[in-house]
Scaffold this motif. Structure first.
Motif, mmCIF file in Angstrom:
data_model
loop_
_atom_site.group_PDB
_atom_site.id
_atom_site.type_symbol
_atom_site.label_atom_id
_atom_site.label_comp_id
_atom_site.label_asym_id
_atom_site.label_seq_id
_atom_site.Cartn_x
_atom_site.Cartn_y
_atom_site.Cartn_z
ATOM 1 N N GLN A 67 12.525 3.483 28.983
ATOM 2 C CA GLN A 67 13.512 4.380 28.372
ATOM 3 C C GLN A 67 13.042 5.837 28.405
ATOM 4 O O GLN A 67 13.727 6.722 27.897
ATOM 5 C CB GLN A 67 13.787 3.939 26.932
ATOM 6 N N ASN A 68 11.866 6.077 29.018
ATOM 7 C CA ASN A 68 11.303 7.424 29.157
ATOM 8 C C ASN A 68 11.304 8.180 27.825
ATOM 9 O O ASN A 68 11.888 9.261 27.694
ATOM 10 C CB ASN A 68 12.082 8.224 30.205
ATOM 11 N N PRO A 69 10.626 7.630 26.808
ATOM 12 C CA PRO A 69 10.667 8.265 25.489
ATOM 13 C C PRO A 69 9.868 9.560 25.431
ATOM 14 O O PRO A 69 8.915 9.751 26.200
ATOM 15 C CB PRO A 69 10.032 7.205 24.589
ATOM 16 N N LYS A 70 10.275 10.437 24.519
ATOM 17 C CA LYS A 70 9.457 11.612 24.222
ATOM 18 C C LYS A 70 8.255 11.212 23.364
ATOM 19 O O LYS A 70 7.182 11.803 23.478
ATOM 20 C CB LYS A 70 10.288 12.648 23.476
ATOM 21 N N LEU A 71 8.484 10.230 22.495
ATOM 22 C CA LEU A 71 7.439 9.743 21.598
ATOM 23 C C LEU A 71 7.455 8.226 21.597
ATOM 24 O O LEU A 71 8.506 7.618 21.388
ATOM 25 C CB LEU A 71 7.678 10.263 20.168
ATOM 26 N N CYS B 202 0.851 -1.193 0.000
ATOM 27 C CA CYS B 202 0.000 0.000 0.000
ATOM 28 C C CYS B 202 0.883 1.237 0.000
ATOM 29 O O CYS B 202 1.810 1.346 0.812
ATOM 30 C CB CYS B 202 -0.908 -0.003 1.238
ATOM 31 N N SER B 203 0.633 2.158 -0.911
ATOM 32 C CA SER B 203 1.345 3.430 -0.928
ATOM 33 C C SER B 203 0.610 4.427 -0.041
ATOM 34 O O SER B 203 -0.599 4.296 0.211
ATOM 35 C CB SER B 203 1.449 3.956 -2.361
ATOM 36 N N LEU B 204 1.340 5.423 0.446
ATOM 37 C CA LEU B 204 0.758 6.450 1.310
ATOM 38 C C LEU B 204 0.553 7.736 0.529
ATOM 39 O O LEU B 204 1.374 8.094 -0.333
ATOM 40 C CB LEU B 204 1.665 6.709 2.511
ATOM 41 N N SER B 205 -0.523 8.431 0.818
ATOM 42 C CA SER B 205 -0.859 9.644 0.067
ATOM 43 C C SER B 205 -1.154 10.796 1.017
ATOM 44 O O SER B 205 -2.133 10.764 1.764
ATOM 45 C CB SER B 205 -2.078 9.379 -0.821
ATOM 46 N N GLN B 206 -0.294 11.788 1.004
ATOM 47 C CA GLN B 206 -0.493 13.057 1.712
ATOM 48 C C GLN B 206 -0.966 12.864 3.158
ATOM 49 O O GLN B 206 -1.973 13.407 3.596
ATOM 50 C CB GLN B 206 -1.480 13.943 0.947
ATOM 51 N N ILE B 207 -0.189 12.093 3.900
ATOM 52 C CA ILE B 207 -0.497 11.873 5.316
ATOM 53 C C ILE B 207 -0.133 13.118 6.113
ATOM 54 O O ILE B 207 1.005 13.600 6.052
ATOM 55 C CB ILE B 207 0.283 10.662 5.865
ATOM 56 N N ARG B 208 -1.095 13.637 6.832
ATOM 57 C CA ARG B 208 -0.837 14.750 7.762
ATOM 58 C C ARG B 208 -1.253 14.294 9.156
ATOM 59 O O ARG B 208 -2.377 13.843 9.371
ATOM 60 C CB ARG B 208 -1.628 15.993 7.353
ATOM 61 N N LEU B 209 -0.314 14.418 10.087
ATOM 62 C CA LEU B 209 -0.545 13.880 11.424
ATOM 63 C C LEU B 209 0.256 14.678 12.431
ATOM 64 O O LEU B 209 1.412 15.036 12.178
ATOM 65 C CB LEU B 209 -0.115 12.413 11.460
ATOM 66 N N GLU B 210 -0.376 14.960 13.557
ATOM 67 C CA GLU B 210 0.312 15.665 14.643
ATOM 68 C C GLU B 210 -0.041 14.971 15.955
ATOM 69 O O GLU B 210 -1.206 14.706 16.237
ATOM 70 C CB GLU B 210 -0.136 17.126 14.676
ATOM 71 N N VAL B 211 0.991 14.642 16.724
ATOM 72 C CA VAL B 211 0.786 14.052 18.052
ATOM 73 C C VAL B 211 1.455 14.967 19.063
ATOM 74 O O VAL B 211 2.650 15.264 18.950
ATOM 75 C CB VAL B 211 1.369 12.627 18.154
ATOM 76 N N ARG B 212 0.701 15.422 20.039
ATOM 77 C CA ARG B 212 1.188 16.398 21.007
ATOM 78 C C ARG B 212 1.742 15.707 22.254
ATOM 79 O O ARG B 212 1.399 14.561 22.548
ATOM 80 C CB ARG B 212 0.056 17.337 21.403
ATOM 81 N N SER B 213 2.548 16.421 22.978
ATOM 82 C CA SER B 213 3.017 15.905 24.258
ATOM 83 C C SER B 213 1.822 15.744 25.188
ATOM 84 O O SER B 213 0.901 16.560 25.190
ATOM 85 C CB SER B 213 4.044 16.867 24.873
ATOM 86 N N GLY B 214 1.832 14.654 25.957
ATOM 87 C CA GLY B 214 0.761 14.447 26.917
ATOM 88 C C GLY B 214 -0.562 14.033 26.311
ATOM 89 O O GLY B 214 -1.613 14.313 26.903
ATOM 90 N N GLU B 215 -0.554 13.369 25.154
ATOM 91 C CA GLU B 215 -1.795 12.845 24.588
ATOM 92 C C GLU B 215 -1.534 11.528 23.880
ATOM 93 O O GLU B 215 -0.395 11.208 23.519
ATOM 94 C CB GLU B 215 -2.435 13.832 23.608
ATOM 95 N N ALA C 205 4.703 12.291 27.666
ATOM 96 C CA ALA C 205 5.092 11.692 26.394
ATOM 97 C C ALA C 205 3.961 11.825 25.380
ATOM 98 O O ALA C 205 2.782 11.881 25.739
ATOM 99 C CB ALA C 205 5.460 10.231 26.577
ATOM 100 N N ALA C 206 4.340 11.865 24.117
ATOM 101 C CA ALA C 206 3.377 11.773 23.023
ATOM 102 C C ALA C 206 3.299 10.313 22.610
ATOM 103 O O ALA C 206 4.327 9.646 22.478
ATOM 104 C CB ALA C 206 3.814 12.641 21.847
ATOM 105 N N ILE C 207 2.095 9.788 22.404
ATOM 106 C CA ILE C 207 1.911 8.365 22.109
ATOM 107 C C ILE C 207 1.014 8.215 20.892
ATOM 108 O O ILE C 207 -0.069 8.807 20.824
ATOM 109 C CB ILE C 207 1.301 7.618 23.308
ATOM 110 N N LEU C 208 1.478 7.434 19.939
ATOM 111 C CA LEU C 208 0.683 7.087 18.763
ATOM 112 C C LEU C 208 0.410 5.593 18.814
ATOM 113 O O LEU C 208 1.343 4.778 18.848
ATOM 114 C CB LEU C 208 1.428 7.444 17.476
ATOM 115 N N VAL C 209 -0.858 5.211 18.846
ATOM 116 C CA VAL C 209 -1.260 3.803 18.900
ATOM 117 C C VAL C 209 -1.979 3.452 17.607
ATOM 118 O O VAL C 209 -2.962 4.102 17.238
ATOM 119 C CB VAL C 209 -2.178 3.523 20.106
ATOM 120 N N ILE C 210 -1.478 2.442 16.906
ATOM 121 C CA ILE C 210 -2.133 1.930 15.706
ATOM 122 C C ILE C 210 -2.700 0.570 16.055
ATOM 123 O O ILE C 210 -1.977 -0.340 16.467
ATOM 124 C CB ILE C 210 -1.147 1.842 14.531
#
Length: 524
Positions: free
Chosen positions: A423-427, A274-287, A457-462
């Motif tokens: 490891q106390n990640p930022k993301l 699958c190719s990706l097309s114009q992905i726009r995404l923002e993950v903030r600290s603490g969410e 931390a900012a967390i992205l869950v898929i």
């Protein structure tokens, strides 16, 4: 259907399995009749998978008796089990990645079934009939996790099945795919097929299964009729103490942007990818931002571009940034130095090396945490980290010297997640964080993610588990055909709407500037 005096299709009596330092099964009795759908419930490490492997001939019991249609049997190996009409779908895939779908299925069915080429029409017909479409000529390594699960299920459905063992079969299926699978399973049961169903999705167990046997600590702790129990009552039978299993978490708005993906388009050279097309995404600290989607819609590609397994050329480096620093061209270790941690979708082989000890697996991604000095591994510190992960995340294992493959799926997942969190990640980017884990382990993982979020931390869950995403995410979106829907506050969104996004029913996000041509991956 059997007469009241006919013997069970399968009957286990006093089955025990002793491993060094671990009694996995302790005098277990279990029976299942023709046409019965029976659930096998229990925490990770309760002995469910070991028992199923004994039935399928993968593992031999230390003691006890197995009867098939009333006749005492010694299940020598899986070939014998398949010859009797027993099929099993494992939680961890048993596929050859360099072979095609058809070649994998042909190996399981034997030469009498025909060549892989001869089986292709039947594979297409069976997979489409059951709503799990597969292309028989595709190589397995090019398939997503969800597609590999389909191969496992279709491989069993093409045999003359009398007993079908399913170990977490819906863990990577969408609710719609799971519903279609249940239609198939009910049809098989109506035709007389017995089904042993292992799942941690208690709603599915209550909807599908006529009976349930509960294991705790390797022993049978009870039986029940799932339809007559609530999810919480089933959870209590499994884990004893249900405290914290029904947690709800406050939703937050987050702070400053930490991860930014800006009009990211990427052409996948794999014709089946699958190719990706114009992905726009923002993950903030603490969410926590949750991304839903049916397997094969760009999740693997996006994860690879975020982790550094796929890199962009330097001219496209700003497409992905962490705290304002462009990272799209960096290797994974450089991204980790900047504060990124990653939990991949596949535990064994990707998140952990199966034959290495837990200590060595802790070193694999945490080596920058003072575990290496002047080129020498600090073995004492490595062991301390592994012991801390085991203690803080309640990983059930004899000790840190145990091989990763010896852990149950849920315990290995807790270890991998703990390794990244400590490891106390930022993301933190996490794929399917509770895939195939029991309710107690899932609750522990959710609490750990929320604590990391609350620490900034900012967390992205898929994930493909919508219930999970709605429980822990502050904002949510969906991927479909390589395009990302707009993100919305979870508190003001419903599952039906996200389901539409998963089907591609959303307006595209306006690009922040003129879109560039889809970049290719950087050379290694």
């Amino acid at each position: 259907m059997p007469t009241p005096t006919s013997p069970p299709r399968l009957q286990l009596t006093a089955i025990s399995k002793q491993y060094p330092g671990c009694l996995a099964n302790d005098r277990i009795d279990l029976s299942i009749a023709p046409g019965e759908i029976r659930a096998l419930l229990g925490e990770n490490g309760a002995g469910k998978s070991t028992l199923m492997k004994i039935i399928y001939g993968v593992t031999q019991p230390s003691s006890g008796e197995l009867r098939w249609h009333g006749e005492v049997m010694k299940m020598r190996d899986p070939a014998m089990a398949r010859g009797l009409g027993i099929g099993m779908v494992f939680q961890h895939f048993s596929l050859f990645e360099t072979l095609t779908v058809a070649e994998n299925i042909a190996l399981a069915m034997g030469t009498a079934a025909g060549t892989p080429k001869q089986l292709e029409p039947q594979i297409r017909e069976v997979s489409q009939r059951y709503g799990m479409a597969l292309e028989p000529s595709r190589l397995v390594h090019s398939l997503s996790i969800g597609e590999r699960q389909r191969v496992e299920i279709v491989r069993c459905l093409m045999q003359d099945i009398k007993l079908l063992i399913l170990d977490e079969p819906t863990s990577v299926l969408t609710p719609q795919e799971a519903d279609e699978l249940f239609v198939t399973l009910r049809r098989l049961a109506a035709e007389g097929c017995s089904i042993l169903f292992i799942s941690h999705k208690l709603g599915e167990v209550r909807a599908l299964c006529q009976s349930a046997t509960v294991l705790r600590g390797g022993r049978v702790s009870g039986h029940c009729v799932p339809a007559e129990c609530s999810d919480l009552e089933l959870a209590r039978l499994m884990v004893g103490d249900a405290e914290g299993l029904e947690s709800s978490y406050p939703k937050v708005s987050g702070g400053l942007p930490r991860l930014r993906v800006d009009d990211l388009s990427w052409h996948n050279p794999d014709p089946f990818g699958c190719s990706l097309s114009q992905i726009r995404l923002e993950v903030r600290s603490g969410e926590i931002v949750g991304i839903a989607g049916v397997a094969g819609n760009g999740q693997d590609e996006l994860l690879a571009l975020l982790s550094g397994e796929t890199r962009l050329a330097r001219g496209e480096q700003a497409r992905v940034s962490l705290d304002g620093a462009p990272i799209a061209h960096l290797y994974p270790d450089a991204r980790r130095t900047l504060g990124l941690a990653f939990v991949p979708a596949e535990r064994l082989g990707h998140g952990a090396v199966p034959d290495l000890s837990l200590s060595d697996n802790a070193l694999l991604t945490a080596f920058q945490q003072g575990l290496v000095s002047r080129g020498l591994v600090q073995r004492g510190k490595v062991r301390e980290l592994a012991d801390e992960i085991i203690r803080r995340f309640a990983v059930k294992t004899p000790n840190a010297n145990a091989a990763a493959r010896s852990l149950s799926g849920g315990n290995l997942q807790k270890f991998i997640l703990g390794r990244e969190i400590l490891q106390n990640p930022k993301l933190l980017v996490a794929a399917h964080p509770t895939w195939g884990v029991d309710v107690g382990a899932a609750a522990a993982i959710h609490r750990a993610l929320i604590a990391l979020r609350d620490a900034g931390a900012a967390i992205l869950v898929i994930s493909e588990d919508l219930d999970e995403l709605f429980q822990i995410s502050d904002r949510i979106g969906a991927l479909c055909s390589g395009k990302l829907s707009p993100l919305a506050a979870t508190a003001h969104t419903e599952a039906v709407e996200v389901g539409r996004w998963m089907a591609g029913e959303f307006a595209p996000v306006a690009p922040s500037h003129s879109p560039a041509a889809a970049p290719a991956a950087a050379p290694l």
